[in-house]
Write an enzyme that holds these catalytic residues in place. Structure first.
Site, PDB file in Angstrom:
ATOM      1  N   SER B 120       0.791  -1.353   0.109  1.00 38.02           N
ATOM      2  CA  SER B 120       0.034  -0.006   0.168  1.00 38.02           C
ATOM      3  C   SER B 120       0.619   1.249   0.026  1.00 38.02           C
ATOM      4  O   SER B 120       1.862   1.208   0.491  1.00 38.02           O
ATOM      5  CB  SER B 120      -0.954   0.061   1.190  1.00 38.02           C
ATOM      6  OG  SER B 120      -1.248   1.243   1.613  1.00 38.02           O
ATOM      7  N   TYR B 144      -0.480  -0.227  10.343  1.00 35.91           N
ATOM      8  CA  TYR B 144      -0.860  -0.807   8.910  1.00 35.91           C
ATOM      9  C   TYR B 144       0.253  -0.452   7.970  1.00 35.91           C
ATOM     10  O   TYR B 144       0.793  -1.504   7.396  1.00 35.91           O
ATOM     11  CB  TYR B 144      -2.322  -0.130   8.294  1.00 35.91           C
ATOM     12  CG  TYR B 144      -2.470  -0.606   6.910  1.00 35.91           C
ATOM     13  CD1 TYR B 144      -3.302  -1.885   7.176  1.00 35.91           C
ATOM     14  CD2 TYR B 144      -2.042   0.131   5.794  1.00 35.91           C
ATOM     15  CE1 TYR B 144      -3.699  -2.417   5.749  1.00 35.91           C
ATOM     16  CE2 TYR B 144      -2.621  -0.458   4.512  1.00 35.91           C
ATOM     17  CZ  TYR B 144      -3.356  -1.635   4.585  1.00 35.91           C
ATOM     18  OH  TYR B 144      -3.579  -1.937   3.450  1.00 35.91           O
ATOM     19  N   LYS B 148       2.945  -3.581   6.333  1.00 33.85           N
ATOM     20  CA  LYS B 148       3.206  -3.749   5.075  1.00 33.85           C
ATOM     21  C   LYS B 148       4.686  -3.727   4.732  1.00 33.85           C
ATOM     22  O   LYS B 148       5.112  -4.265   4.116  1.00 33.85           O
ATOM     23  CB  LYS B 148       2.270  -2.745   4.313  1.00 33.85           C
ATOM     24  CG  LYS B 148       0.754  -3.193   4.381  1.00 33.85           C
ATOM     25  CD  LYS B 148       0.431  -4.299   3.746  1.00 33.85           C
ATOM     26  CE  LYS B 148      -1.278  -4.431   3.451  1.00 33.85           C
ATOM     27  NZ  LYS B 148      -1.336  -5.845   2.853  1.00 33.85           N
TER      28      LYS B 148
END
Lengths: 322, 322
Positions: B120, B144, B148
């Protein structure tokens, strides 16, 4: 202030502990030194406790952290070559060990110690520009570098969340590394100075124009001590940074040796080109723009002359055996 | 070729599965779709098997991998907001889940599948230059994004070691996201198009000059399909890369809506400035230099007109309800 040094039996950890015991940071009241083997307790003005800690045992890590030291310096690691040879051990110690430490800290309510984490220039991987800028991406080409880069990311997230107050120091190659010559691919950078200074032969496996990024053991100890004093608010969200080093070619190292110990010392360097080592070394950082660390007050060695002089003073009792 | 899609009940995963079932890549013989809830089996020319997989159960992951699919597309994740709200769940699914997958692959002797990993643009964190270059460092400002980025590092190391053949795709924000409006901070980028196109009101919480980096669901499916065809040798050691997107301001989105559906549609957008959302959005990437992905053949949306036209075709049966 209570400080815990994890990896205190190592080369930098041991020197940092001795330095702190001899000349404590203001407010330092007690020093706890742990490693996989029990570290020596240095003499000094500060009470020192020593112990054994296996980072792959989360319960043991949690017991150490339960004493809630104000500062934790985490230097323990499986070295690059071993992490490459033993995939599972490298991840277990270098990554899961760091994570276990950060998790043990998170588990203590209302606790937010300063955590100074020893990272490495192995987080960089070729191709890179020269110098490597502070905002260059981390593309490690070893499992060791990967584990350090992953731990840096955790350190930043745990800091952002308020679980700890982290600082990650990307250390240059330490030179002159004391002790016996070892088989590490980078060993020759130290060997070609340390051995001749002790009147012994050394092997140089690469060409004289090979350039690398160095810091003396004294400078490395200085980085950790400075990180103990630094206001972490000045770091913002970017908690890890390249430490300043000395960029020098092998030829420049040899010239400094000549100035310090004369032609007789230089003649003890035997050239035995090794294409395997040449290839490994060609993937290493040669020059890093450490502007951010310099602006924060971290200090590099002034010259290879200074590095040699410090080695002679600290390791050879002030006397060159030639 | 056997393909396994993990996260096939999700928005992109489900569309990718439907696309592959309808119009298989050359050589695709079977498709296995798994998620925490059992995905729907799309109709098509390729046999489809569906199942449940909990990524936090390493033994279950190992059983899936034991079937040795040639291609594994890993899209499963706890979304950004949930990973921020539930620290432990985010790490357990987004990081430990990816690691469990890579470890299960490593445990299979002589097995080296292609692994296409959904990363992402959350791996980037302000401040950054505009556009963000391909070699800019990853400084995520969410758990998050951290998870990632850590998974990207693992993907590269496992690829370098020869355990798998990884490709990580850093996806732009998907727009127009189908379905009901949600509370995600980025939701309005889709809401202000999707809702008026369906004759409904939408709230715009930021100024018209806010710029962001978008890809349509069709483009996102295209990225994964292209990654299935790409020769991974072209990636070298740098296995993750920013996907090309469309950089557009809210004003440009609204102009495209006006061209597609007229002033009546635009009038359905109600401006309700929300300083909290404005602040969150101000930390997001607005423009990325995806030269590397473009050179490798990944294709972005041509315009917001094209994005709207695709949405009308794919989600509204070709008809605007105004």
């Amino acid at each position: 202030m209570q400080a815990l040094i994890i990896g205190a039996a190592g080369m930098i950890g041991g020197r940092l502990a001795a330095s702190l015991a001899r000349d404590p940071e203001p407010g330092l009241e007690a020093l706890t030194l742990v490693d996989v083997v029990e570290p020596a307790a240095p003499a000094g003005a500060v009470p020192v406790t020593t112990g054994v800690l296996d980072l792959t045992d989360p319960a043991a890590v949690a017991r150490r952290v339960a004493a809630r030291p104000d500062v934790i310096v985490h230097l323990a690691a499986v070295v690059s070559g071993e992490a490459e040879a033993d995939f599972e051990k490298g991840y277990a110690v270098n990554f899961d060990g760091a994570r276990a430490l950060f998790e043990a800290i998170r588990a203590q309510p209302g606790y937010r110690p300063r955590v100074i984490f020893a990272s490495s220039i192995a987080v960089y991987g070729t191709p890179f520009p020269e110098p490597i800028p502070d905002d260059f991406h981390l593309t490690p080409l070893t499992s060791y570098g990967t584990q350090k880069a992953m731990s840096e990311l955790l350190l930043a997230d745990y800091s952002r969340r308020g679980f700890l107050d982290g600082i990650g120091l990307r250390l240059p190659t330490v030179c002159i590394r004391p002790g016996a010559p070892n088989k590490a691919a980078s060993g020759f950078f130290s060997n070609i100075l340390r051995e001749p200074l002790a009147g012994k032969e050394a092997v140089l496996p690469v060409e004289d124009d090979v350039r690398h990024w160095h810091a003396s053991p004294r400078a490395a100890v200085g980085f950790f001590r400075h990180a103990m004093r630094l206001d972490p608010a000045r770091l913002g969200e970017r908690r890890s940074l390249a430490m300043p080093g000395l960029s020098a070619t092998v030829a420049e190292q040899i010239e400094a040796l000549r100035r310090a110990a004369g032609e007789r010392a230089v003649k003890l360097i035997r050239r035995e080109p090794d294409p395997v080592i040449r290839r490994i070394v060609s993937g290493w950082a040669t020059r890093i723009d450490a502007s951010r660390a310099l602006a924060l007050g971290f200090v590099a060695d002034a010259s290879f002359d200074a590095i040699i002089a410090a080695h002679v003073e600290d390791e050879l009792g002030g006397r060159i055996a030639l």
